[in-house]
Design a protein around this motif. Structure first.
Motif, PDB file in Angstrom:
ATOM      1  N   ARG A   1      -9.908   0.839  -7.394  1.00 41.73           N
ATOM      2  CA  ARG A   1      -8.460   0.806  -7.507  1.00 41.73           C
ATOM      3  C   ARG A   1      -7.995  -0.091  -8.644  1.00 41.73           C
ATOM      4  O   ARG A   1      -6.897   0.087  -9.192  1.00 41.73           O
ATOM      5  CB  ARG A   1      -7.810   0.380  -6.192  1.00 41.73           C
ATOM      6  CG  ARG A   1      -8.015  -1.075  -5.796  1.00 41.73           C
ATOM      7  CD  ARG A   1      -7.162  -1.427  -4.582  1.00 41.73           C
ATOM      8  NE  ARG A   1      -5.754  -1.379  -4.908  1.00 41.73           N
ATOM      9  CZ  ARG A   1      -4.785  -1.127  -4.030  1.00 41.73           C
ATOM     10  NH1 ARG A   1      -5.074  -0.868  -2.787  1.00 41.73           N
ATOM     11  NH2 ARG A   1      -3.530  -1.121  -4.401  1.00 41.73           N
TER      12      ARG A   1
ATOM     13  N   GLU B   1       0.835  -1.206   0.000  1.00 34.35           N
ATOM     14  CA  GLU B   1       0.000   0.000   0.000  1.00 34.35           C
ATOM     15  C   GLU B   1       0.872   1.259   0.000  1.00 34.35           C
ATOM     16  O   GLU B   1       0.851   2.052   0.940  1.00 34.35           O
ATOM     17  CB  GLU B   1      -0.932  -0.014   1.217  1.00 34.35           C
ATOM     18  CG  GLU B   1      -1.909  -1.171   1.230  1.00 34.35           C
ATOM     19  CD  GLU B   1      -2.947  -1.071   0.125  1.00 34.35           C
ATOM     20  OE1 GLU B   1      -3.184   0.045  -0.367  1.00 34.35           O
ATOM     21  OE2 GLU B   1      -3.525  -2.112  -0.244  1.00 34.35           O
TER      22      GLU B   1
ATOM     23  N   SER C   1      -5.135  -1.323 -13.425  1.00 36.90           N
ATOM     24  CA  SER C   1      -5.111  -0.835 -12.038  1.00 36.90           C
ATOM     25  C   SER C   1      -4.728   0.640 -11.951  1.00 36.90           C
ATOM     26  O   SER C   1      -3.799   1.092 -12.619  1.00 36.90           O
ATOM     27  CB  SER C   1      -4.130  -1.655 -11.212  1.00 36.90           C
ATOM     28  OG  SER C   1      -4.479  -3.021 -11.231  1.00 36.90           O
ATOM     29  N   ARG C   2      -5.460   1.369 -11.094  1.00 38.37           N
ATOM     30  CA  ARG C   2      -5.146   2.781 -10.858  1.00 38.37           C
ATOM     31  C   ARG C   2      -3.969   2.943  -9.912  1.00 38.37           C
ATOM     32  O   ARG C   2      -3.171   3.867 -10.044  1.00 38.37           O
ATOM     33  CB  ARG C   2      -6.358   3.477 -10.243  1.00 38.37           C
ATOM     34  CG  ARG C   2      -7.421   3.928 -11.206  1.00 38.37           C
ATOM     35  CD  ARG C   2      -8.439   4.794 -10.496  1.00 38.37           C
ATOM     36  NE  ARG C   2      -9.322   5.448 -11.447  1.00 38.37           N
ATOM     37  CZ  ARG C   2     -10.454   4.918 -11.884  1.00 38.37           C
ATOM     38  NH1 ARG C   2     -10.842   3.736 -11.423  1.00 38.37           N
ATOM     39  NH2 ARG C   2     -11.202   5.578 -12.757  1.00 38.37           N
ATOM     40  N   LEU C   3      -3.912   2.082  -8.899  1.00 36.32           N
ATOM     41  CA  LEU C   3      -2.914   2.210  -7.848  1.00 36.32           C
ATOM     42  C   LEU C   3      -1.890   1.100  -7.952  1.00 36.32           C
ATOM     43  O   LEU C   3      -2.065   0.126  -8.694  1.00 36.32           O
ATOM     44  CB  LEU C   3      -3.599   2.172  -6.469  1.00 36.32           C
ATOM     45  CG  LEU C   3      -4.662   3.250  -6.228  1.00 36.32           C
ATOM     46  CD1 LEU C   3      -5.287   3.065  -4.852  1.00 36.32           C
ATOM     47  CD2 LEU C   3      -4.062   4.638  -6.364  1.00 36.32           C
TER      48      LEU C   3
END
Length: 389
Positions: free
Chosen positions: A212, A134, A287-289
């Protein structure tokens, strides 16, 4: 082949009984441990499709209501709920540990830290397998999530990016993690992609439906592709986390509002992805993240399908070095549409490259090699307890 390493009893603590990325990797871990003679017991908070796969391997599964860290706990009411769940889960966890007396606890993600704490209180070594990274979360939150890892005997991460994220979150963890790339089983037989694209480009998305993961970006990209005159369809294979149903509602509204119901299909969760990959021409991982790894990208490669993935972190480690893969900026529907258009325009070349990439992916992500590696990590951690390491 079995090794001469110790044959420990292992309690595996896992946060769910679903069948997504880390859940499927758990099955490969269990296969490796069993192959090396370990006795394995798995605990999950509640029933789910993973349980059948474990029991088919002869593994006992115990339902133990220990808390799993979720974003829903980030509120005063959530903290209170977490505290109550921790007390309840702590009592059940201690009872299970004392009753089973494992040589090692394998905490299979950082979202079940209570098992690490309980095991160390009972002087049982803990190997934590980190599947998370994360990096975009606030540093205090990342440090709090990583803090229980200081109690772990050993740490395994699924990518260098995950290991680096841990070190950046809590410097005392730097150098403590061993990177073991996921083992990913492929289809029983590779079904080559069709030679021609009659009827248009068939795009597939595999995985959780979440913001996400950029599922809405995939829909937007296919809409833009069709606006350019490139016929395309999109299959969405996956479901939302319980409590996140509003995101699926937003996706369905997006599809209805844009008139895309005829060419965007929601298939929901599926036990096996191979029929959907066999029916597809290309897979997207938008994926965005940051992602800690990218099992779905590897699965597409194993199925001999070109991949378009976000140019982020663990996805670069999972899908880098393959000639049929394109990377695009996260969250950029236009860039994703451009990459899909390139696949459509250069289909014979992408199809040929994807067939070659399937063999490379099998070599890189052999489930047997992965399982053997995890068995060695477990044996080393158990050796700490016995004084052999």
């Amino acid at each position: 082949m079995r090794t001469s390493q110790p044959r420990p009893s292992v309690l595996v603590a896992h946060p769910s009984a679903d069948l997504y990325g880390s859940d499927r990797v758990l099955l490969e871990t269990v296969d490796g441990l069993l192959r090396h003679g370990a006795r394995v017991l798995v605990t999950v908070p509640a029933p789910g499709p993973l349980v059948a796969g474990l029991r088919a391997r002869g593994v006992n599964v115990v339902f133990c209501p220990t808390p799993v860290l979720r974003k829903s706990f980030l509120s005063p009411a959530g903290v209170l709920k977490l505290a109550v769940a921790a007390v309840r889960g702590g009592l059940a966890g201690v009872a299970l540990l004392r009753g089973s007396r494992p040589d090692l606890v394998l905490a299979n993600t950082i979202t079940v830290p209570l098992w690490t704490v309980l095991a160390r209180l009972l002087r049982i070594p803990v190997l934590t397998h980190v599947h998370e990274a994360e990096s975009s979360a606030p540093r205090p939150l990342r440090a709090a999530l990583a803090l229980p890892l200081l109690l772990s005997t050993d740490i395994v991460t699924n990518s260098s990016f995950s290991a680096d994220t841990l070190a950046a979150s809590l410097p005392r963890l730097r150098g403590r993690a061993t990177v073991v790339y996921n083992g990913v089983p492929g289809p029983d037989a590779v079904v080559p992609a069709r030679e021609g694209l009659e009827g248009g480009l068939r795009v597939v998305y595999l995985g959780r439906l979440s913001h996400r993961k950029g599922v809405d970006v995939a829909i937007d990209a296919v809409l833009r592709l069709r606006d350019r005159g490139v016929p395309a369809t999109l299959s969405l294979v996956g479901a939302v986390f319980p409590g996140n149903e509003s995101y699926e509602d937003q996706l369905r509204e997006q599809v209805a509002r844009s008139g895309a119901a005829d060419f965007v299909t929601f298939h929901g969760f599926q036990d096996t992805v191979w029929p959907f990959l066999a029916a597809a021409d290309v897979a997207v991982v938008p994926s965005r993240l940051d992602e800690p790894f990218g099992n779905t990208a590897v699965e597409a490669l194993l199925a001999a399908r070109p991949v378009v993935a976000s140019n982020t972190s663990g996805l670069r480690e999972a899908a880098g070095g393959y000639s049929s893969v394109q990377f695009v900026d996260p969250g950029e529907a236009t860039a994703l549409a451009d990459a899909l258009s390139a696949v459509h325009a250069g289909w014979p070349h992408y199809r040929k490259r994807a067939l070659a990439d399937a063999q490379l992916a099998r070599e890189r992500h052999s489930p047997e090699g992965y399982g053997d590696n995890m068995a060695r990590q477990v044996a080393a951690a158990v050796g700490v307890r016995s004084g052999k390491a």
